[in-house]
Write a protein that holds these residues in place. Structure first.
Motif, mmCIF file in Angstrom:
data_model
loop_
_atom_site.group_PDB
_atom_site.id
_atom_site.type_symbol
_atom_site.label_atom_id
_atom_site.label_comp_id
_atom_site.label_asym_id
_atom_site.label_seq_id
_atom_site.Cartn_x
_atom_site.Cartn_y
_atom_site.Cartn_z
ATOM 1 N N MET A 298 0.989 -1.083 -0.319
ATOM 2 C CA MET A 298 -0.366 0.103 0.250
ATOM 3 C C MET A 298 1.268 1.604 -0.380
ATOM 4 S SD MET A 298 -2.545 1.490 3.077
ATOM 5 C CE MET A 298 -3.113 -0.570 2.936
ATOM 6 N N ASP A 299 0.967 1.990 -0.975
ATOM 7 C CA ASP A 299 1.411 3.488 -0.642
ATOM 8 C C ASP A 299 0.341 4.751 -0.830
ATOM 9 O OD1 ASP A 299 0.587 4.301 -3.603
ATOM 10 O OD2 ASP A 299 2.510 2.748 -3.638
ATOM 11 N N LEU A 300 0.628 5.652 -1.234
ATOM 12 C CA LEU A 300 0.327 7.147 -0.827
ATOM 13 C C LEU A 300 -0.486 7.362 -1.813
ATOM 14 C CD1 LEU A 300 2.489 9.349 1.202
ATOM 15 C CD2 LEU A 300 0.643 7.995 2.169
ATOM 16 N N GLN A 301 0.042 7.054 -2.847
ATOM 17 C CA GLN A 301 -0.160 7.406 -4.645
ATOM 18 C C GLN A 301 -1.624 6.314 -4.562
ATOM 19 O OE1 GLN A 301 -1.633 9.548 -6.569
ATOM 20 N NE2 GLN A 301 0.859 9.556 -6.901
ATOM 21 N N GLN A 302 -1.854 5.420 -4.281
ATOM 22 C CA GLN A 302 -2.857 4.129 -4.181
ATOM 23 C C GLN A 302 -4.135 5.066 -3.673
ATOM 24 O OE1 GLN A 302 -1.192 0.464 -2.640
ATOM 25 N NE2 GLN A 302 -1.002 -0.377 -4.689
ATOM 26 N N MET A 303 -3.799 5.668 -1.921
ATOM 27 C CA MET A 303 -4.908 5.951 -1.731
ATOM 28 C C MET A 303 -5.249 8.102 -1.792
ATOM 29 S SD MET A 303 -3.087 5.776 2.360
ATOM 30 C CE MET A 303 -2.247 4.373 2.940
ATOM 31 N N ARG A 304 -4.609 8.035 -3.157
ATOM 32 C CA ARG A 304 -5.032 9.808 -3.674
ATOM 33 C C ARG A 304 -5.359 8.895 -4.687
ATOM 34 N NH1 ARG A 304 0.812 10.528 -2.684
ATOM 35 N NH2 ARG A 304 1.186 12.046 -1.817
ATOM 36 N N TYR A 305 -5.745 7.822 -5.267
ATOM 37 C CA TYR A 305 -6.241 7.282 -6.287
ATOM 38 C C TYR A 305 -7.646 6.855 -5.438
ATOM 39 C CZ TYR A 305 -2.287 7.479 -9.511
ATOM 40 O OH TYR A 305 -1.139 7.630 -10.337
ATOM 41 N N VAL A 306 -7.900 6.642 -4.262
ATOM 42 C CA VAL A 306 -9.426 5.742 -3.557
ATOM 43 C C VAL A 306 -9.380 6.634 -3.607
ATOM 44 C CG1 VAL A 306 -10.062 4.673 -2.065
ATOM 45 C CG2 VAL A 306 -7.732 3.517 -3.110
ATOM 46 N N SER B 273 -7.179 2.486 -12.637
ATOM 47 C CA SER B 273 -7.221 1.811 -12.030
ATOM 48 C C SER B 273 -6.388 0.467 -11.299
ATOM 49 C CB SER B 273 -8.614 1.093 -13.474
ATOM 50 O OG SER B 273 -9.674 1.944 -13.724
ATOM 51 N N HIS B 274 -5.367 0.323 -12.585
ATOM 52 C CA HIS B 274 -4.580 -1.056 -12.092
ATOM 53 C C HIS B 274 -4.311 -1.059 -10.215
ATOM 54 C CE1 HIS B 274 -1.580 -4.006 -12.487
ATOM 55 N NE2 HIS B 274 -0.701 -2.965 -12.030
ATOM 56 N N GLN B 275 -3.545 0.658 -9.829
ATOM 57 C CA GLN B 275 -3.683 0.469 -9.492
ATOM 58 C C GLN B 275 -4.896 0.796 -8.090
ATOM 59 O OE1 GLN B 275 -0.434 0.889 -7.541
ATOM 60 N NE2 GLN B 275 0.775 0.683 -9.680
ATOM 61 N N VAL B 276 -5.787 0.621 -8.041
ATOM 62 C CA VAL B 276 -7.106 0.470 -7.317
ATOM 63 C C VAL B 276 -7.744 -0.687 -7.073
ATOM 64 C CG1 VAL B 276 -9.385 0.604 -6.744
ATOM 65 C CG2 VAL B 276 -7.672 3.149 -7.082
ATOM 66 N N ALA B 277 -7.330 -1.475 -7.823
ATOM 67 C CA ALA B 277 -7.603 -2.521 -8.179
ATOM 68 C C ALA B 277 -6.151 -3.854 -7.385
ATOM 69 C CB ALA B 277 -7.571 -3.221 -9.656
ATOM 70 N N ARG B 278 -5.448 -3.319 -7.429
ATOM 71 C CA ARG B 278 -4.235 -4.263 -7.096
ATOM 72 C C ARG B 278 -3.735 -3.622 -5.291
ATOM 73 N NH1 ARG B 278 2.132 -2.048 -8.308
ATOM 74 N NH2 ARG B 278 2.121 -3.411 -6.027
ATOM 75 N N LEU B 279 -4.198 -2.529 -4.556
ATOM 76 C CA LEU B 279 -4.571 -2.457 -3.532
ATOM 77 C C LEU B 279 -6.101 -3.071 -2.600
ATOM 78 C CD1 LEU B 279 -4.011 -0.285 -1.202
ATOM 79 C CD2 LEU B 279 -6.565 1.203 -1.808
ATOM 80 N N GLU B 280 -6.912 -3.500 -3.925
ATOM 81 C CA GLU B 280 -8.317 -4.347 -3.220
ATOM 82 C C GLU B 280 -7.425 -5.507 -2.967
ATOM 83 O OE1 GLU B 280 -11.685 -2.066 -4.734
ATOM 84 O OE2 GLU B 280 -10.515 -3.225 -6.895
ATOM 85 N N LYS B 281 -6.537 -6.045 -4.024
ATOM 86 C CA LYS B 281 -6.187 -7.505 -4.095
ATOM 87 C C LYS B 281 -4.907 -7.429 -2.630
ATOM 88 C CE LYS B 281 -3.445 -11.034 -6.087
ATOM 89 N NZ LYS B 281 -3.046 -11.507 -8.018
ATOM 90 N N GLU B 282 -4.282 -6.719 -2.560
ATOM 91 C CA GLU B 282 -3.868 -6.134 -0.941
ATOM 92 C C GLU B 282 -4.880 -6.234 0.423
ATOM 93 O OE1 GLU B 282 -0.175 -3.702 0.700
ATOM 94 O OE2 GLU B 282 -0.954 -3.599 -0.863
ATOM 95 N N LEU C 145 -13.340 -2.012 -2.709
ATOM 96 C CA LEU C 145 -13.772 -0.887 -2.190
ATOM 97 C C LEU C 145 -14.603 0.317 -2.879
ATOM 98 C CD1 LEU C 145 -9.894 0.000 -1.875
ATOM 99 C CD2 LEU C 145 -11.322 -0.788 0.208
ATOM 100 N N PHE C 146 -14.918 -0.300 -3.930
ATOM 101 C CA PHE C 146 -15.785 -0.060 -4.990
ATOM 102 C C PHE C 146 -16.655 -0.963 -5.813
ATOM 103 C CE2 PHE C 146 -12.324 3.194 -4.735
ATOM 104 C CZ PHE C 146 -13.118 4.069 -4.537
ATOM 105 N N GLU C 147 -17.739 -0.451 -5.736
ATOM 106 C CA GLU C 147 -19.347 -1.231 -6.385
ATOM 107 C C GLU C 147 -19.138 -0.023 -7.514
ATOM 108 O OE1 GLU C 147 -22.639 -1.589 -4.606
ATOM 109 O OE2 GLU C 147 -21.868 -2.752 -2.943
#
Length: 291
Positions: free
Chosen positions: A1-9, A33-42, A47-49
């Motif tokens: 998890m990194d800050l950029q992924q949080m910013r995207y979410v 979308s790829h970074q959000v999906a990676r975060l959800e997998k981790e 996180l989103f419907e």
């Protein structure tokens, strides 16, 4: 998890769209979308419907959002503290204010602040005094200007009185009271009023004055902003009670002093914790010391 992924979410949550979030973050949608999906997998949770029509947070996403905001705020605060240690003020300054603030020339103060600290991102929100106190207490605002009745002391924040003044009656030029120099509450009680929402601090100042005098009045029009209030008065739909210092700038309306009328106190509030470097610089510009 990194800050950029949080910013995207956060961007997706705020815009309810992966496309608009990507535009806001200046990246292509596929990368976001790829970074959000990676975060959800981790995290092991979605996180989103996502549907063809809308994007909305799941229960897990709702739980993730507050901590993500805190993490991003903490990272920004850390960068600002390092910059301040080297003699440069950076970061953000979030200020709140009631629409009728008069104790401080707020646009001039923010202009002076921007000239002194060009690397600080400034934002301004207007709202009710009660809501502004909550936002300062919750860390959403660094400082806020309130208008409250005498004796009101906000809880959970630092505060200082800035000004203490009376309300005046604001009427249309053709109103029978327009040529009066002073009027009592008993005479005003027969008028129709335009005022703020029932239960708000801005409304309570006037309500308490009439109640103390044993009088009742009719508030036919409740509004949330002074611009609409002034327009209603201008069209003769009612009269208003506003702070004298603010009403003086309503040049196309008449003001009349009110005997034993409402009194308003303007207060500045800020965090009870150590202010950020940007907030400390703003308080210093206003000649308010650190708590």
């Amino acid at each position: 998890m990194d800050l950029q992924q949080m910013r995207y979410v956060l961007a997706v949550a705020e815009t309810a769209s992966f496309t608009r979030a990507a535009e806001q973050c200046h990246v292509v949608q596929s990368a976001l979308s790829h970074q959000v999906a990676r975060l959800e997998k981790e995290l092991g949770a979605r996180l989103f419907e996502r549907t063809s029509r809308r994007v909305r947070l799941t229960t897990a996403g709702e739980a993730f959002l507050p901590a993500a905001r805190q993490a991003l705020d903490a990272a920004e605060r850390a960068r600002a503290e390092v910059a301040a240690a080297t003699g440069e003020i950076r970061g953000r300054l979030a200020v709140g204010s009631i629409p009728t603030v008069a104790a401080v020339d707020l646009p001039a103060a923010l202009q002076e602040y921007r000239l002194r600290y060009p690397h600080v991102r400034i934002s301004l929100r207007t709202g009710s005094s009660e809501r502004l106190v909550e936002q300062v207490r919750d860390g959403l605002l660094d400082a806020a200007f309130l208008g409250v009745q005498p004796g009101f002391r906000p809880q959970g924040v630092q505060d200082r009185e800035l000004a203490h003044g009376e309300h005046v009656a604001v009427v249309a030029p053709g109103h029978p009271l327009a040529e009066e120099h002073e009027v009592g509450l008993d005479r005003l009680a027969d008028e129709v009023f335009v005022d703020f929402a029932d239960g708000s601090a801005a409304r309570a100042q006037s309500d308490e004055a009439f109640a103390a005098a044993g009088l009742r009045r009719e508030v036919a029009f409740e509004v949330s902003g002074v611009e609409l209030m002034a327009r209603m008065v201008r069209h003769g739909l009612g009269i208003a009670l506003l702070p004298a210092a603010f009403a003086a700038d309503l040049h196309d309306l008449r003001t009349v002093r009110v005997t034993n009328g409402p009194v308003r106190v303007e207060r500045l509030v800020w965090t009870r914790f150590t202010p950020s470097p940007a907030a400390s610089a703003f308080l210093a510009l206003l000649d308010v010391g650190r708590p």
